[in-house]
Design a protein around this motif. Sequence first.
Motif, PDB file in Angstrom:
ATOM      1  N   LYS A   1       0.765  -1.267   0.029  1.00 37.13           N
ATOM      2  CA  LYS A   1       0.036   0.052  -0.137  1.00 37.13           C
ATOM      3  C   LYS A   1       0.990   1.224   0.085  1.00 37.13           C
ATOM      4  N   PRO A   2       0.524   2.419  -0.203  1.00 33.47           N
ATOM      5  CA  PRO A   2       1.280   3.664  -0.476  1.00 33.47           C
ATOM      6  C   PRO A   2       2.048   3.801   0.928  1.00 33.47           C
ATOM      7  N   THR A   3       1.621   3.181   2.055  1.00 36.85           N
ATOM      8  CA  THR A   3       2.117   3.650   3.384  1.00 36.85           C
ATOM      9  C   THR A   3       3.137   2.599   3.755  1.00 36.85           C
ATOM     10  N   GLY A   4       3.388   1.371   2.948  1.00 39.12           N
ATOM     11  CA  GLY A   4       4.034   0.701   3.369  1.00 39.12           C
ATOM     12  C   GLY A   4       3.984  -0.831   2.672  1.00 39.12           C
ATOM     13  N   THR A   5       4.691  -1.684   3.116  1.00 40.44           N
ATOM     14  CA  THR A   5       4.650  -3.436   2.694  1.00 40.44           C
ATOM     15  C   THR A   5       4.630  -4.062   3.954  1.00 40.44           C
ATOM     16  N   HIS A   6       3.799  -5.093   3.538  1.00 39.50           N
ATOM     17  CA  HIS A   6       3.627  -6.118   4.605  1.00 39.50           C
ATOM     18  C   HIS A   6       3.962  -7.657   3.980  1.00 39.50           C
ATOM     19  N   MET A   7       4.599  -8.291   4.754  1.00 35.75           N
ATOM     20  CA  MET A   7       4.928  -9.838   4.072  1.00 35.75           C
ATOM     21  C   MET A   7       4.707 -10.942   5.315  1.00 35.75           C
ATOM     22  N   GLY A   8       4.568 -12.052   4.776  1.00 35.38           N
ATOM     23  CA  GLY A   8       4.422 -13.233   5.795  1.00 35.38           C
ATOM     24  C   GLY A   8       4.271 -14.600   5.082  1.00 35.38           C
ATOM     25  N   THR A   9       3.758 -15.633   5.691  1.00 37.54           N
ATOM     26  CA  THR A   9       3.763 -16.947   5.321  1.00 37.54           C
ATOM     27  C   THR A   9       2.296 -17.370   5.569  1.00 37.54           C
TER      28      THR A   9
ATOM     29  N   ASP B   1       2.569  -6.148  19.374  1.00 37.88           N
ATOM     30  CA  ASP B   1       1.130  -5.633  19.167  1.00 37.88           C
ATOM     31  C   ASP B   1       0.622  -5.793  17.676  1.00 37.88           C
ATOM     32  N   MET B   2       1.802  -4.846  16.943  1.00 40.26           N
ATOM     33  CA  MET B   2       1.248  -4.632  15.389  1.00 40.26           C
ATOM     34  C   MET B   2       0.934  -6.025  14.864  1.00 40.26           C
ATOM     35  N   LYS B   3       1.970  -6.974  15.137  1.00 39.17           N
ATOM     36  CA  LYS B   3       2.166  -8.275  14.438  1.00 39.17           C
ATOM     37  C   LYS B   3       0.640  -8.867  14.844  1.00 39.17           C
ATOM     38  N   ALA B   4       0.317  -8.903  16.127  1.00 47.35           N
ATOM     39  CA  ALA B   4      -1.078  -9.415  16.637  1.00 47.35           C
ATOM     40  C   ALA B   4      -2.406  -8.970  15.728  1.00 47.35           C
ATOM     41  N   ASN B   5      -2.088  -7.657  15.781  1.00 47.03           N
ATOM     42  CA  ASN B   5      -3.292  -7.015  15.057  1.00 47.03           C
ATOM     43  C   ASN B   5      -3.506  -7.050  13.810  1.00 47.03           C
ATOM     44  N   LEU B   6      -2.250  -7.214  12.913  1.00 51.98           N
ATOM     45  CA  LEU B   6      -2.292  -7.397  11.584  1.00 51.98           C
ATOM     46  C   LEU B   6      -2.926  -8.697  11.314  1.00 51.98           C
ATOM     47  N   GLU B   7      -2.171  -9.767  11.939  1.00 48.63           N
ATOM     48  CA  GLU B   7      -2.745 -11.064  11.670  1.00 48.63           C
ATOM     49  C   GLU B   7      -4.272 -11.302  12.198  1.00 48.63           C
ATOM     50  N   ALA B   8      -4.593 -10.444  13.134  1.00 46.89           N
ATOM     51  CA  ALA B   8      -6.145 -10.747  13.522  1.00 46.89           C
ATOM     52  C   ALA B   8      -7.077 -10.138  12.624  1.00 46.89           C
ATOM     53  N   HIS B   9      -6.480  -8.985  11.862  1.00 46.65           N
ATOM     54  CA  HIS B   9      -7.341  -8.299  10.775  1.00 46.65           C
ATOM     55  C   HIS B   9      -7.355  -9.347   9.449  1.00 46.65           C
TER      56      HIS B   9
ATOM     57  N   VAL C   1       6.386  -7.447  11.036  1.00 54.35           N
ATOM     58  CA  VAL C   1       6.233  -6.689  12.229  1.00 54.35           C
ATOM     59  C   VAL C   1       6.061  -7.435  13.524  1.00 54.35           C
ATOM     60  N   GLU C   2       6.211  -6.951  14.601  1.00 59.96           N
ATOM     61  CA  GLU C   2       6.237  -7.725  15.981  1.00 59.96           C
ATOM     62  C   GLU C   2       5.353  -7.213  16.921  1.00 59.96           C
TER      63      GLU C   2
END
Length: 218
Positions: free
Chosen positions: A58-66, A101-109, A98-99
Amino acid sequence: MNSFIKTSALALLLIAGVSSCKEKKEAEGEKEVVEAAATAATYKVDTAKSTINWTGKKPTGTHMGTISLSEGFVSVTDKTVQAGTFVIDMKSITATDVEGDMKANLEAHLKGTVEGKEGDFFNVNKYPNGAFSITKVADENGKTMVSGNLTLLEKTNNVTFPATVSFSGNMMTLKSDSFMIDRTQWGINYGSKSIFDNLGDKFVNDEIELTVMLQAAM
């Protein structure tokens, strides 16, 4: 194999809310699944060594995972992939950039486990599994071109990606090049500026980058 695929629902991303839609090119739909010869060897997917890597932007950043695989098999004749399918455990989605709370919140979303946001992304309680079933395998410029039906949120489209296939003893490895899918072709429209107006820079790119690493053994 067909019944195995049809009983597997794949969710890889999200469902959208209601809004005015813009015209968009239709995705290539479901194709006939290829059947392996009766003499083909069956390789069972090693779920501990197989994964899908994802990247979203997205314009404000990148997320990645598995995302992990829960089961699957590949049919092989003379060290050539003929057919196969695997199931993706959508509840295994992780974010690796991310790690805390940010990680937990992103994964929950992403999983849709946040009340009121179940349909934003994967909605894993409703769509816990994903499926991919091979429809064609062809050699092209030293690469194995794999085509297959990818089912997300009970909608299926055919995708193609280049991969390198290798064998060692009773093991086989299939590693794809990175490839893109357009999430809106599966009705995954959250934050898509091609679907919704007036998002400004609050949009999420339609394209999701994927890389498949598959290991299997006889």
